[in-house]
Structure formats: structure tokens, C-alpha cells
Design a protein around this motif. Structure first.
Motif, PDB file in Angstrom:
ATOM      1  N   PHE A  21      36.475  27.290  39.527  1.00  0.00           N
ATOM      2  CA  PHE A  21      35.307  27.940  40.198  1.00  0.00           C
ATOM      3  C   PHE A  21      34.843  26.670  41.019  1.00  0.00           C
ATOM      4  CE2 PHE A  21      36.560  31.768  38.149  1.00  0.00           C
ATOM      5  CZ  PHE A  21      37.945  32.431  38.878  1.00  0.00           C
ATOM      6  N   VAL A  47      44.950  30.436  39.835  1.00  0.00           N
ATOM      7  CA  VAL A  47      44.528  31.687  40.038  1.00  0.00           C
ATOM      8  C   VAL A  47      43.643  31.672  41.099  1.00  0.00           C
ATOM      9  CG1 VAL A  47      41.651  31.804  39.520  1.00  0.00           C
ATOM     10  CG2 VAL A  47      43.032  31.475  37.265  1.00  0.00           C
ATOM     11  N   PRO A  84      35.083  36.070  41.716  1.00  0.00           N
ATOM     12  CA  PRO A  84      35.104  37.057  41.693  1.00  0.00           C
ATOM     13  C   PRO A  84      34.145  38.004  40.916  1.00  0.00           C
ATOM     14  CG  PRO A  84      37.225  36.245  42.131  1.00  0.00           C
ATOM     15  CD  PRO A  84      36.068  34.871  41.453  1.00  0.00           C
TER      16      PRO A  84
ATOM     17  N   VAL B 105      34.820  35.878  32.208  1.00  0.00           N
ATOM     18  CA  VAL B 105      33.960  35.821  30.946  1.00  0.00           C
ATOM     19  C   VAL B 105      32.902  36.273  31.842  1.00  0.00           C
ATOM     20  CG1 VAL B 105      33.747  32.989  31.219  1.00  0.00           C
ATOM     21  CG2 VAL B 105      33.356  33.723  29.597  1.00  0.00           C
ATOM     22  N   ASP B 106      31.796  36.078  31.495  1.00  0.00           N
ATOM     23  CA  ASP B 106      30.043  36.469  31.599  1.00  0.00           C
ATOM     24  C   ASP B 106      30.315  37.116  32.931  1.00  0.00           C
ATOM     25  OD1 ASP B 106      29.488  34.939  29.744  1.00  0.00           O
ATOM     26  OD2 ASP B 106      29.154  33.388  30.800  1.00  0.00           O
ATOM     27  N   ASP B 107      29.783  37.632  34.296  1.00  0.00           N
ATOM     28  CA  ASP B 107      30.415  38.378  34.761  1.00  0.00           C
ATOM     29  C   ASP B 107      31.259  37.989  35.600  1.00  0.00           C
ATOM     30  OD1 ASP B 107      28.995  36.104  36.630  1.00  0.00           O
ATOM     31  OD2 ASP B 107      27.468  38.096  36.900  1.00  0.00           O
ATOM     32  N   VAL B 108      32.323  37.315  35.626  1.00  0.00           N
ATOM     33  CA  VAL B 108      33.828  36.305  36.144  1.00  0.00           C
ATOM     34  C   VAL B 108      34.857  36.409  36.424  1.00  0.00           C
ATOM     35  CG1 VAL B 108      34.639  34.200  37.279  1.00  0.00           C
ATOM     36  CG2 VAL B 108      32.039  34.811  37.341  1.00  0.00           C
ATOM     37  N   MET B 109      35.383  37.434  36.493  1.00  0.00           N
ATOM     38  CA  MET B 109      37.235  37.794  36.670  1.00  0.00           C
ATOM     39  C   MET B 109      38.339  36.509  37.334  1.00  0.00           C
ATOM     40  SD  MET B 109      36.743  40.516  35.281  1.00  0.00           S
ATOM     41  CE  MET B 109      38.209  40.982  35.272  1.00  0.00           C
ATOM     42  N   PHE B 110      38.789  35.998  36.586  1.00  0.00           N
ATOM     43  CA  PHE B 110      39.652  35.616  36.714  1.00  0.00           C
ATOM     44  C   PHE B 110      41.122  36.133  37.696  1.00  0.00           C
ATOM     45  CE2 PHE B 110      37.986  33.631  32.792  1.00  0.00           C
ATOM     46  CZ  PHE B 110      37.573  32.722  32.917  1.00  0.00           C
TER      47      PHE B 110
END
Lengths: 251, 282
Positions: A21, A47, A84, B105-110
Motif C-alpha cells: 500500500f 492486491v 482497505p 494486519v493491524d486494521d488493514v485488509m489485503f
């Protein structure tokens, strides 16, 4: 397990997150993950591609308006600033729209009606996938009861008439639409409302007034009274709201 | 284990929206059950729950999660786990599966399946997470082996040893993805049959089968968007001959062919299933 062993695994996962990201993958993260850096770049692309494709499905008109390159850049900026958070792929569109509508205000040379178009497409997408939350104890519509509006229906006030897809340059003014999901095929419909209908629906969606009370209040605010023409029009619009499932009944 | 004595038998197909109407209209006899991703149905209205309701009138449903990667270091989102539990019990799935990977991971979705290091530390994270999930949803949990194109960090063991370590440590079921083993075997140069020979029969609740893509550089990518290749059909037959009557699910997630072509692929899977297990399913 030791804290160090856990931390090591966590750092690898966080490095992967940054590789996916960040604006571009850092050499340090690629080194930490090891193996062939080209493979981690491949993951990054996979991704991001999935998310880009989702945005293209949700915002076809916004993308066409801005052009593919600019829309992709917006998507990339969003991924860097606000990757996201939702586990539901369908909710990605809403996350993107909320971030982008704020971000675009700082952009120059964005067509003036882009904000409205983005909002309309986001509303359509969310309406299509949103959960039905039909309130309990709904009875047939009655004037002296509180109307029950489909909680999934969305009311938008637009500065540009982007609801009219037939024109390239939408008119400027004040336009009201109700976005709702059809029960017949689960598709969405954008229904153009006049100001009176929009005010009634907005009142019923958020308030505790009966149908009668809302109509009386609006007439009072406008300093008018209900003549024959108004009553005919009211009957037509209420029938249409009920037929379309925008009004579910009364409570 | 109760999961292995469920009414989910023979060949199943992933219930996907682009093919759902055609499937529900035709109800091919080659399909004995369907698999769904809970994330696509929970807290959602409109077409998706409608299609699921219709499908449940005809087929048993098995659930397969996409976002609770068993290798993640981040804690479960408790609210979602409770939502998931409710859904699993509503659709009466005999077991639920998740991937042995990271999905956020943490609050992020892949929104993709990311590999974890093949180390003892990563295995222990997965074991703990799997047990926690099983306790929370009150259903048997199967882990699925994934494809990967690079291994993060320093390798501690081979993939089969890693999967077996987690299975034993968590006393879990396996959703054995035969195509994934084949793809990894080709990409990393090992013998897929040697891997399969190490899988304990009693652990396997379900098998996945799918097509994959070969890139110009030879790398194989698990797309679920191609026809199953001959080698994978052979590997499935080898697997079923060894494991016996394990339900097989065809995953097709894109680049959809006509329903006739899909049914032909299901028919071929049925033939293989019946030949390898000596059990008639049609």
C-alpha cells in the motif's frame, strides 16, 4: 512463544502491508521479506489490481468522466492514504468514495459535477448491497401513522443533475433523487423527486411525524395550502413511493 | 469426527453470483452440494441472500472464509466472529474453513491470501488462532493450504511439515487444495505426491480443485479462472484413491465458461471420484 518470535512474524506482516500500500515498495521491506523482490512486487500488483477492478465496477461513470489515468491515480492515492479497512469487498466502494470526495476538493481541474457523480454511484452501489433492515410492526400505509421508509433507500440532493445520464454536461441547480433497490430484480433505481416529495421523504426517514403532520408542516413552512392540484399530486407520488417499495407502510 | 459423516458428499461447486441463476434454473445433477464465502452473504441484502436461500432448497451448504487468515498476528474482530457464528449455524454447515495465510494486519485488509513464514513461531500463531476460532463459532474448523509465490522471512521447514504441524497442534481438519499443492510443487520444485502421501487421511474434510494460469515466465498463478489441467486431474485421482470418499469442490471464480462446459468439468470430476473411491455418486 517468545515475544521476539511473535514480533518477528508481525514485522514481516507489517512489511508486506507497506509493500502493498505504500506509494512504492521500500527496499528495506523487500529485504526484510527476503526471497525474490519481483515476487513481492507481483503480490503488490495482485492486491491492488483486485481493488482497482472493484472500483471500476462501482464507479464506471466517474471513471469515464475523469479518464482512466486520473481515476487510477486517485485509486492509488486512496490506497496509500487509507488502505482497505473493511473485510467486505462490497464496502470498499464506500471507503473509497468517502476518502475521495474529501480529497478531490483539493484537486484542480476536476469537473464540477464529479462530486455529485461519485456520491450518486456510491449510493447506488451501497444501496444494491446493503442489508435489509425492515422495522418490526409495519402495517399498511395510513395518513395518521408514521410512514416507514425503506432504511436502505438513500436521498441525495445534487448540485448537478448527474441523475440524467443522457447529457454530457449536467445542468446546475438543486436536484433531488431517491436511490432504492427494486424488489423484483435487486437492481437499483435512481428516482428523481420534486422538492416537495424529497422533503416529505426526508422527514419520514428521520422523524416521528405522521404522514399528515409532515405534509401540514411543509405546507405551513411554504405558506401554502392543499388545493386540488396538490392533493392529486400527493396521491400520485405516495402511490409511487409505495409501489416502488420506498415506503414500506406505516407504524 | 462429525464433519466427516455429514450429508456433504461427492462433487460440489462454489456458488458464485455470475453463474447462480443458470445453476438454479438447471440444477445439474452433477452438483451434490455448494460452497459459499460467508463474507459475501452476512450483513448483506438483495440478490446474494436471495440466491443463497434458493440454493439451500436444493443443496447442502459448506462455508469457506476469505478474511480470517489463520496466520495473522492481529486479533480477531469479535463482532465479526459472532456474526460468522450465527451465519454458520443458520446455513447448517458441517464445518467451516479458513486459509493458512494472512488476510490482514493491524486494521488493514489485503483482500488476498498472503503467505506466512514456514516456521515454528508462525505455526504456533496459527494453532492458537484456529483453536480460538473453533471455540468461538462452535463448528469444526478446516484449514486450507494456499498457493504462494514467495516465502517471507527465513524458512524453517517444508510446506507439508508446516501444515502437518498446525493440523496436529490444533487438532484441526484439512481442506486439502490439490491444485494449490500442484502449483506450489511446480513453482518451488517438489514432488506433489510425496506431499500428499504425508497427509493423514482422518484429517481431510474436503478437497478443493481448480484451474490455474501459467505466466510467460513459467510461474503458475492460482486464478480459479481456467480449466483444470490434466496433471491436476491425475493428482486428484491419486489423492482420492488414497483418501477415499472425501467431498470435492470445484472452485471457479472468474473467466466463467458456459454452464455446459462447467458441467462437463463436473462430470469428469464425478468419473474420477467414482473410479478412485469405488463409490457411485450419480
Amino acid at each position: 512463544m517468545s515475544d521476539a518470535a511473535f514480533d518477528e512474524v508481525r514485522e514481516l506482516q507489517r512489511a508486506f502491508k507497506r509493500i502493498c500500500f505504500d506509494a512504492s515498495p521500500a527496499e528495506e521491506d523487500l529485504r526484510l521479506l527476503g526471497a525474490d523482490p519481483a515476487r513481492w512486487r507481483l503480490y503488490r500488483e495482485m492486491v491492488r489490481l483486485r481493488l482497482r477492478e472493484l472500483l471500476q465496477s462501482a464507479f464506471p461513470r466517474t471513471r469515464a468522466l475523469l479518464g482512466a489515468t486520473r481515476f487510477t491515480t486517485l485509486g492509488n492515492d486512496w490506497l496509500t492514504a487509507h488502505p482497505p479497512r473493511t473485510r467486505y469487498l462490497r464496502d470498499i466502494a464506500g471507503e473509497f468514495a468517502r476518502w475521495t470526495s474529501g480529497e478531490m476538493r483539493t484537486h484542480e481541474n476536476v469537473p464540477a459535477h464529479t462530486h455529485d457523480l461519485l456520491a450518486l454511484e456510491a449510493a447506488r452501489w451501497e444501496c444494491m448491497h446493503g442489508q435489509e433492515r425492515v422495522p418490526a410492526n409495519v402495517v399498511e400505509f395510513e395518513f395518521d401513522r408514521v410512514p416507514v421508509v425503506d432504511p436502505g433507500a438513500r436521498l441525495l440532493t445534487l448540485e448537478y443533475a448527474v441523475n440524467d445520464e443522457s447529457v454530457a454536461e449536467p445542468r446546475r441547480g438543486s436536484f433531488h433523487v431517491c436511490v432504492h433497490r427494486r424488489n423484483s430484480d435487486y437492481g437499483t433505481e435512481v428516482w428523481t423527486l420534486n422538492q416537495m416529495a424529497a422533503r416529505m421523504l426526508a422527514g419520514w426517514k428521520s422523524g416521528d411525524e405522521t404522514a399528515q403532520q409532515t405534509i401540514a408542516r411543509i405546507l405551513r413552512e411554504d405558506g401554502t395550502s392543499a388545493d386540488e392540484k396538490f392533493i392529486d399530486g400527493l396521491g400520485t407520488v405516495l402511490s409511487s413511493m409505495i409501489e416502488r417499495g420506498v415506503i414500506l407502510g406505516s407504524r | 469426527m462429525s464433519a466427516l459423516s455429514s450429508n456433504v458428499k461427492g462433487i460440489g461447486l462454489g456458488l458464485r453470483q455470475p453463474i447462480a441463476d443458470a445453476l438454479l434454473e438447471r440444477l445439474p445433477k452433477e452438483i451434490s452440494w455448494v460452497e459459499v464465502h460467508p463474507e459475501n452473504y452476512v450483513e448483506r441484502g438483495g440478490r446474494f441472500p436471495h440466491v443463497l436461500g434458493r440454493a439451500r432448497e436444493h443443496w447442502p451448504v459448506v462455508t469457506h472464509g476469505l478474511t480470517l487468515g489463520l496466520g495473522s498476528v492481529s486479533p480477531f474482530e469479535r463482532e465479526y466472529v459472532q456474526t460468522l457464528k450465527k451465519f454458520l449455524h443458520e446455513v447448517e454447515t458441517p464445518w467451516h474453513s479458513e486459509h493458512l495465510c494472512v488476510t490482514g494486519v493491524d486494521d488493514v485488509m489485503f483482500h488476498d491470501l498472503i503467505p506466512i513464514p514456514l516456521t515454528r513461531a508462525a505455526a504456533r500463531i496459527a494453532i492458537q488462532r484456529l483453536r480460538e476460532l473453533r471455540d468461538a463459532v462452535e463448528k469444526p474448523i478446516a484449514l486450507e493450504n494456499i498457493t504462494f509465490y514467495a516465502e517471507p522471512g527465513k524458512s524453517g521447514m517444508d510446506e507439508a511439515s508446516f501444515v502437518l504441524d498446525v493440523l496436529d497442534g490444533a487438532d484441526a481438519l484439512l481442506l486439502l487444495d490439490v491444485n494449490n499443492i500442484y502449483v506450489n510443487a511446480k513453482n518451488f520444485g517438489f514432488d506433489p505426491r510425496a506431499y500428499l502421501d504425508r497427509i493423514p487421511k482422518e484429517r481431510v474434510a474436503q478437497i478443493h480443485i481448480a484451474g490455474h494460469l501459467i505466466q510467460p515466465d513459467g510461474l503458475r498463478i492460482d486464478t480459479h479462472g481456467e480449466a483444470i489441467c490434466e496433471d491436476v486431474f491425475s493428482l486428484l485421482e491419486y489423492t482420492l484413491a488414497r483418501l477415499g470418499e472425501v467431498p470435492v469442490l470445484l472452485e471457479r471464480d472468474g473467466n466463467y465458461p458456459s454452464l455446459d462446459v462447467l458441467v462437463e468439468e463436473l462430470r469428469r470430476l464425478t468419473e474420477i471420484y467414482e473410479r478412485a473411491t469405488s463409490v457411485k455418486v450419480l
